[in-house]
Scaffold this active site. Structure first.
Site, PDB file in Angstrom:
ATOM      1  N   ARG A  15      29.163  34.417  36.812  1.00 52.32           N
ATOM      2  CA  ARG A  15      30.006  33.535  37.624  1.00 52.32           C
ATOM      3  C   ARG A  15      29.767  33.833  39.106  1.00 52.32           C
ATOM      4  O   ARG A  15      29.199  34.855  39.471  1.00 52.32           O
ATOM      5  CB  ARG A  15      31.488  33.772  37.305  1.00 52.32           C
ATOM      6  CG  ARG A  15      31.946  33.200  36.000  1.00 52.32           C
ATOM      7  CD  ARG A  15      33.357  33.638  35.644  1.00 52.32           C
ATOM      8  NE  ARG A  15      33.434  35.033  35.263  1.00 52.32           N
ATOM      9  CZ  ARG A  15      34.562  35.687  34.963  1.00 52.32           C
ATOM     10  NH1 ARG A  15      35.712  35.050  35.006  1.00 52.32           N
ATOM     11  NH2 ARG A  15      34.548  36.955  34.603  1.00 52.32           N
ATOM     12  N   LYS A  75      34.735  39.290  39.997  1.00 55.70           N
ATOM     13  CA  LYS A  75      35.200  40.531  39.363  1.00 55.70           C
ATOM     14  C   LYS A  75      35.570  41.582  40.389  1.00 55.70           C
ATOM     15  O   LYS A  75      35.145  41.543  41.542  1.00 55.70           O
ATOM     16  CB  LYS A  75      34.117  41.095  38.440  1.00 55.70           C
ATOM     17  CG  LYS A  75      33.895  40.302  37.183  1.00 55.70           C
ATOM     18  CD  LYS A  75      35.185  39.980  36.434  1.00 55.70           C
ATOM     19  CE  LYS A  75      35.801  41.172  35.746  1.00 55.70           C
ATOM     20  NZ  LYS A  75      37.045  40.789  34.991  1.00 55.70           N
ATOM     21  N   TYR A  94      39.520  38.997  41.357  1.00 54.24           N
ATOM     22  CA  TYR A  94      40.254  39.694  40.289  1.00 54.24           C
ATOM     23  C   TYR A  94      40.159  41.180  40.574  1.00 54.24           C
ATOM     24  O   TYR A  94      39.073  41.690  40.939  1.00 54.24           O
ATOM     25  CB  TYR A  94      39.622  39.409  38.914  1.00 54.24           C
ATOM     26  CG  TYR A  94      39.937  38.031  38.387  1.00 54.24           C
ATOM     27  CD1 TYR A  94      41.255  37.635  38.170  1.00 54.24           C
ATOM     28  CD2 TYR A  94      38.926  37.136  38.077  1.00 54.24           C
ATOM     29  CE1 TYR A  94      41.548  36.362  37.686  1.00 54.24           C
ATOM     30  CE2 TYR A  94      39.211  35.871  37.588  1.00 54.24           C
ATOM     31  CZ  TYR A  94      40.524  35.497  37.394  1.00 54.24           C
ATOM     32  OH  TYR A  94      40.823  34.246  36.915  1.00 54.24           O
ATOM     33  N   HIS A  96      42.753  43.763  38.761  1.00 50.02           N
ATOM     34  CA  HIS A  96      43.280  44.518  37.602  1.00 50.02           C
ATOM     35  C   HIS A  96      43.462  45.990  37.950  1.00 50.02           C
ATOM     36  O   HIS A  96      42.989  46.885  37.241  1.00 50.02           O
ATOM     37  CB  HIS A  96      42.334  44.371  36.406  1.00 50.02           C
ATOM     38  CG  HIS A  96      42.064  42.948  36.014  1.00 50.02           C
ATOM     39  ND1 HIS A  96      43.025  42.132  35.446  1.00 50.02           N
ATOM     40  CD2 HIS A  96      40.951  42.175  36.119  1.00 50.02           C
ATOM     41  CE1 HIS A  96      42.511  40.926  35.215  1.00 50.02           C
ATOM     42  NE2 HIS A  96      41.252  40.923  35.622  1.00 50.02           N
ATOM     43  N   GLU A 118      44.815  37.682  39.889  1.00 48.28           N
ATOM     44  CA  GLU A 118      45.644  37.676  38.673  1.00 48.28           C
ATOM     45  C   GLU A 118      47.124  37.901  38.923  1.00 48.28           C
ATOM     46  O   GLU A 118      47.926  37.745  38.003  1.00 48.28           O
ATOM     47  CB  GLU A 118      45.116  38.711  37.658  1.00 48.28           C
ATOM     48  CG  GLU A 118      45.388  40.167  37.974  1.00 48.28           C
ATOM     49  CD  GLU A 118      44.353  40.791  38.908  1.00 48.28           C
ATOM     50  OE1 GLU A 118      43.491  40.057  39.432  1.00 48.28           O
ATOM     51  OE2 GLU A 118      44.430  42.015  39.126  1.00 48.28           O
ATOM     52  N   ARG A 202      59.420  31.628  23.971  1.00 46.77           N
ATOM     53  CA  ARG A 202      57.982  31.388  23.796  1.00 46.77           C
ATOM     54  C   ARG A 202      57.696  31.100  22.314  1.00 46.77           C
ATOM     55  O   ARG A 202      56.930  30.201  21.976  1.00 46.77           O
ATOM     56  CB  ARG A 202      57.228  32.652  24.251  1.00 46.77           C
ATOM     57  CG  ARG A 202      55.759  32.488  24.345  1.00 46.77           C
ATOM     58  CD  ARG A 202      55.397  31.741  25.630  1.00 46.77           C
ATOM     59  NE  ARG A 202      54.085  31.132  25.475  1.00 46.77           N
ATOM     60  CZ  ARG A 202      53.791  29.890  25.810  1.00 46.77           C
ATOM     61  NH1 ARG A 202      54.680  29.097  26.335  1.00 46.77           N
ATOM     62  NH2 ARG A 202      52.567  29.432  25.647  1.00 46.77           N
ATOM     63  N   VAL A 238      48.311  40.156  25.157  1.00 51.13           N
ATOM     64  CA  VAL A 238      49.591  40.441  25.837  1.00 51.13           C
ATOM     65  C   VAL A 238      49.345  40.721  27.309  1.00 51.13           C
ATOM     66  O   VAL A 238      48.336  41.331  27.670  1.00 51.13           O
ATOM     67  CB  VAL A 238      50.273  41.661  25.168  1.00 51.13           C
ATOM     68  CG1 VAL A 238      51.391  42.228  26.035  1.00 51.13           C
ATOM     69  CG2 VAL A 238      50.802  41.274  23.787  1.00 51.13           C
ATOM     70  N   LEU A 239      50.276  40.289  28.140  1.00 53.78           N
ATOM     71  CA  LEU A 239      50.201  40.638  29.572  1.00 53.78           C
ATOM     72  C   LEU A 239      51.593  40.903  30.129  1.00 53.78           C
ATOM     73  O   LEU A 239      52.519  40.128  29.908  1.00 53.78           O
ATOM     74  CB  LEU A 239      49.553  39.504  30.378  1.00 53.78           C
ATOM     75  CG  LEU A 239      49.530  39.716  31.904  1.00 53.78           C
ATOM     76  CD1 LEU A 239      48.637  40.893  32.284  1.00 53.78           C
ATOM     77  CD2 LEU A 239      49.068  38.465  32.630  1.00 53.78           C
ATOM     78  N   VAL A 266      41.378  41.028  24.146  1.00 55.55           N
ATOM     79  CA  VAL A 266      41.141  40.294  25.409  1.00 55.55           C
ATOM     80  C   VAL A 266      41.851  41.000  26.569  1.00 55.55           C
ATOM     81  O   VAL A 266      41.362  41.012  27.701  1.00 55.55           O
ATOM     82  CB  VAL A 266      41.622  38.824  25.290  1.00 55.55           C
ATOM     83  CG1 VAL A 266      41.282  38.047  26.559  1.00 55.55           C
ATOM     84  CG2 VAL A 266      40.993  38.143  24.080  1.00 55.55           C
ATOM     85  N   ALA A 267      42.978  41.631  26.274  1.00 51.98           N
ATOM     86  CA  ALA A 267      43.771  42.291  27.331  1.00 51.98           C
ATOM     87  C   ALA A 267      43.136  43.592  27.826  1.00 51.98           C
ATOM     88  O   ALA A 267      43.768  44.328  28.583  1.00 51.98           O
ATOM     89  CB  ALA A 267      45.183  42.551  26.825  1.00 51.98           C
ATOM     90  N   ASP A 269      41.117  44.077  30.061  1.00 45.11           N
ATOM     91  CA  ASP A 269      40.989  44.178  31.530  1.00 45.11           C
ATOM     92  C   ASP A 269      42.213  44.844  32.152  1.00 45.11           C
ATOM     93  O   ASP A 269      42.142  45.351  33.266  1.00 45.11           O
ATOM     94  CB  ASP A 269      40.715  42.801  32.174  1.00 45.11           C
ATOM     95  CG  ASP A 269      41.755  41.756  31.820  1.00 45.11           C
ATOM     96  OD1 ASP A 269      42.661  42.042  31.012  1.00 45.11           O
ATOM     97  OD2 ASP A 269      41.664  40.646  32.360  1.00 45.11           O
ATOM     98  N   GLY A 299      35.366  43.029  29.225  1.00 45.88           N
ATOM     99  CA  GLY A 299      36.349  42.804  30.285  1.00 45.88           C
ATOM    100  C   GLY A 299      36.095  41.556  31.107  1.00 45.88           C
ATOM    101  O   GLY A 299      36.932  41.180  31.933  1.00 45.88           O
TER     102      GLY A 299
END
Ligand code: NAI
Ligand code: PYR
Length: 376
Positions: A15, A75, A94, A96, A118, A202, A238-239, A266-267, A269, A299
């Site tokens: 990217r 990133k 981003y 993190h 984020e 949710r 989850v975030l 996926v979490a 990161d 990540g």
């Protein structure tokens, strides 16, 4: 303002932080955009495309970092990039940070003004994370389905089943943007889908949206233990904004999964929600095995579909970056609460509370730092 866009250097990160359309928006507003040669190649944008839009090219990343007042990236900076940090540099990308103690220390020590995509927040939503979560969520089910194939280390099942053979089971923990997008694809593939979230409202929304296509469960240790043990594919989604991800899936829970099952965290990161997802993997070597379970913990998942991801990301980041360039940092932050939430580090202080708490920094309020009126 002078805006710099270096080429991304993370493994298989194709990217880029700006498209030619983004360059045009900056140059039309009277700003200067410096781009490292080849930065857009992975996303299908040539140096000539950028030049035609008014950008100036620089052959080396060092020149971009040095000349720019604001560096835009995708990133979080890699260690090789820390040497470019300097007092007052605005970094918009981003970050993190809760999962990046060394990066946080480097930003603090060098007095960089670091704004994290984020944590930019509008009414409880995260508009600069959402498009990449949409991409990563959709990819999670797609990748999980492939990893269940025998040749990829999986147990050798087809998620859809076939007439006379039962379907595969997918457990998605976290029913936000990643979770709902993972669910869309998993349902489309014909899997039996369970979604777990801690927020009852949710769960209601998910039930209304997906009806009998999914089972919803409240997030608690017992439900997670059972749903993980029963799953062929577990997706971690989850975030808690800005904070280190909670370890909701323990080592023991993974041990109870059948051999050849798959975990896509996926979490990762933000540190990951699966205890055995104890390392961040790369697109070159995306998986490893623990207790017979295939683990995927990349990540930068959207980096694998850079054309889609770059356009989706820059659609949302450029308007915020333009505000910083047009108004100057201080005014832009003061006039835009959403952008202000993105501010993580400034003037040697960690400003984002969850990051400060998780990494043991004393938190400074925006107002405290702002009143000092040095950099900003
Ligand atoms: N690996 C990668 O390449 C990428 C990773 N991500 C990451 O994916 C994660 C999820 O992002 P989004 O879906 O956008 O976040 P989101 O904020 O839309 O959703 C998070 C969900 O987690 C739920 N949650 C919070 N605590 C929980 C608990 N204890 N148990 C169950 N559910 C709980 C929330 O209620 C919410 O529904 C983030 O860490 C994000 O950074 C996003 C894009 C790419
Ligand atoms: C969200 C993120 O870190 C990514 O898209 O790579």
């Amino acid at each position: 303002m002078i805006i710099g866009v270096p080429k991304e250097i993370k493994n298989n990160e194709n990217r880029v932080a700006i498209t030619p359309a983004g360059v045009l928006a900056f140059t039309q507003a009277g700003h200067t955009v410096l781009i490292e040669s080849g930065a857009g190649r992975g996303s299908g944008f040539t140096d000539d495309d950028y030049k035609e839009a008014g950008a100036m090219l620089r052959p080396h990343a060092a020149q971009v970092w040095k000349e720019a007042e604001m560096v835009m990236k995708v990133k979080e900076p890699m260690r090789e990039e820390y040497c470019f940090f300097r007092k007052g540099l605005i970094l918009f990308t981003y970050l993190h940070l809760a999962a990046e103690p060394f990066l946080t220390e480097a930003l603090v020590k060098n007095e960089v003004v670091a704004i994290a995509y984020e944590t930019v927040e509008v009414n409880g939503t995260l508009p600069l994370l959402t498009p990449m979560s949409e991409v990563a969520g959709r990819m999670a089910s797609q990748i999980g389905a492939q990893l269940l194939e025998k040749t990829k280390g999986g147990k050798g099942i087809l998620l859809s089943g076939v007439p006379g053979v039962k379907r595969g089971k997918v457990t998605i923990i976290g029913g936000g943007i990643v979770g709902t997008n993972a669910a869309k694809i998993a349902i489309g593939l014909g899997a039996e889908v369970t979604m777990i979230d801690v927020n009852p409202d949710r769960l209601r929304q998910l039930d209304d949206t997906y009806k009998s296509d999914i089972t919803t469960l409240m997030s608690n240790s017992l439900n997670i233990t059972e749903a993980v043990a029963d799953a062929d594919l577990v997706i971690g989604a989850v975030l808690i904004p800005g904070a280190k991800a909670p370890k909701l899936v323990t080592d023991e829970m993974v041990q109870r999964m059948a051999p050849g099952s798959v975990v896509v965290d996926v979490a990762i990161d933000q540190g990951g929600i699966v205890a055995t997802a104890d390392r961040v993997t790369t697109h070159d070597q995306p998986t490893y095995e623990k207790y017979g379970v295939v683990h995927y913990a990349v990540g930068n998942m959207p980096g694998a579909v850079p054309r889609t991801s770059t356009i989706a990301l820059t659609n949302v980041t450029i308007p915020y970056a333009l505000q910083i360039a047009n108004k100057g940092l201080k005014k832009a932050l003061l006039e835009n609460e959403a952008l202000k939430k993105g501010l993580n580090v400034a003037e040697r202080y960690v400003i984002y509370e969850a990051v400060a708490r998780d990494l043991g920094y004393e938190v400074a309020s925006f107002e405290q730092v702002f009143c000092m009126e040095k950099v900003m």
